[in-house]
Design a protein around this motif. Sequence first.
Motif, PDB file in Angstrom:
ATOM      1  N   LYS A  47      63.422  11.731  35.136  1.00  0.00           N
ATOM      2  CA  LYS A  47      63.391  10.316  35.515  1.00  0.00           C
ATOM      3  C   LYS A  47      63.395  10.165  37.036  1.00  0.00           C
ATOM      4  O   LYS A  47      64.261  10.703  37.720  1.00  0.00           O
ATOM      5  CB  LYS A  47      64.597   9.583  34.932  1.00  0.00           C
ATOM      6  CG  LYS A  47      64.604   8.100  35.257  1.00  0.00           C
ATOM      7  CD  LYS A  47      65.841   7.407  34.735  1.00  0.00           C
ATOM      8  CE  LYS A  47      65.850   5.970  35.230  1.00  0.00           C
ATOM      9  NZ  LYS A  47      67.179   5.433  35.313  1.00  0.00           N
ATOM     10  N   PHE A  48      62.415   9.418  37.548  1.00  0.00           N
ATOM     11  CA  PHE A  48      62.333   9.114  38.972  1.00  0.00           C
ATOM     12  C   PHE A  48      62.812   7.694  39.227  1.00  0.00           C
ATOM     13  O   PHE A  48      62.727   6.834  38.344  1.00  0.00           O
ATOM     14  CB  PHE A  48      60.903   9.303  39.493  1.00  0.00           C
ATOM     15  CG  PHE A  48      60.584  10.735  39.812  1.00  0.00           C
ATOM     16  CD1 PHE A  48      60.584  11.182  41.122  1.00  0.00           C
ATOM     17  CD2 PHE A  48      60.316  11.638  38.799  1.00  0.00           C
ATOM     18  CE1 PHE A  48      60.323  12.508  41.420  1.00  0.00           C
ATOM     19  CE2 PHE A  48      60.042  12.967  39.084  1.00  0.00           C
ATOM     20  CZ  PHE A  48      60.046  13.400  40.403  1.00  0.00           C
ATOM     21  N   ASP A  84      69.152  14.152  37.818  1.00  0.00           N
ATOM     22  CA  ASP A  84      69.399  15.269  36.919  1.00  0.00           C
ATOM     23  C   ASP A  84      69.865  14.692  35.576  1.00  0.00           C
ATOM     24  O   ASP A  84      70.031  13.475  35.445  1.00  0.00           O
ATOM     25  CB  ASP A  84      70.378  16.277  37.540  1.00  0.00           C
ATOM     26  CG  ASP A  84      71.831  15.834  37.556  1.00  0.00           C
ATOM     27  OD1 ASP A  84      72.165  14.739  37.034  1.00  0.00           O
ATOM     28  OD2 ASP A  84      72.652  16.588  38.108  1.00  0.00           O
ATOM     29  N   PRO A  85      70.100  15.523  34.555  1.00  0.00           N
ATOM     30  CA  PRO A  85      70.488  15.002  33.242  1.00  0.00           C
ATOM     31  C   PRO A  85      71.806  14.209  33.239  1.00  0.00           C
ATOM     32  O   PRO A  85      72.038  13.404  32.335  1.00  0.00           O
ATOM     33  CB  PRO A  85      70.616  16.262  32.377  1.00  0.00           C
ATOM     34  CG  PRO A  85      69.712  17.247  33.023  1.00  0.00           C
ATOM     35  CD  PRO A  85      69.832  16.967  34.497  1.00  0.00           C
ATOM     36  N   ASP A  86      72.662  14.417  34.246  1.00  0.00           N
ATOM     37  CA  ASP A  86      73.925  13.683  34.313  1.00  0.00           C
ATOM     38  C   ASP A  86      73.832  12.423  35.161  1.00  0.00           C
ATOM     39  O   ASP A  86      74.827  11.744  35.391  1.00  0.00           O
ATOM     40  CB  ASP A  86      75.026  14.592  34.868  1.00  0.00           C
ATOM     41  CG  ASP A  86      75.333  15.732  33.924  1.00  0.00           C
ATOM     42  OD1 ASP A  86      75.633  15.457  32.745  1.00  0.00           O
ATOM     43  OD2 ASP A  86      75.253  16.895  34.357  1.00  0.00           O
ATOM     44  N   GLY A  87      72.639  12.110  35.670  1.00  0.00           N
ATOM     45  CA  GLY A  87      72.459  10.913  36.476  1.00  0.00           C
ATOM     46  C   GLY A  87      72.728  11.097  37.959  1.00  0.00           C
ATOM     47  O   GLY A  87      72.781  10.129  38.709  1.00  0.00           O
TER      48      GLY A  87
END
Length: 126
Positions: free
Chosen positions: A90-91, A109-112
């Motif tokens: 996600k950008f 990253d996957p943790d935001g």
Amino acid sequence: MSLVSVDQTITIAISVKDRHASAKWYETMLGFEAVFHADDAGWSELRTNTPGVTLGLGEHTKPAPGNCVPVFGIGDLDAARQKLEEADVKFDGETTVVEGMVKTAAFYDPDGNALMLAQDLTGGAE
């Protein structure tokens, strides 16, 4: 093998109220050296004592302390972004370009946790 290959530079971007005052503080307290102040872009950079690591100061009227964003240097940001997006990374909005200076794209990253890629447009990295 990684999806994209970042180079051997990293900029640690932090938000501050007054870039010039903050740059002076980092120079005095930690021995960092101001490389440049891009007043039109609200951005300053300092060379740290660690090779390849730069401290970037982004000026904000209400800085968010603790909001540190690692900025990884990359040779071809557009190609890297395309590969990462194809892998569902996600950008945060569109790629930003400061002509003759830098092209950047923020992503998570996957943790935001916020991260950024930056392509040097000055014609030569340090």
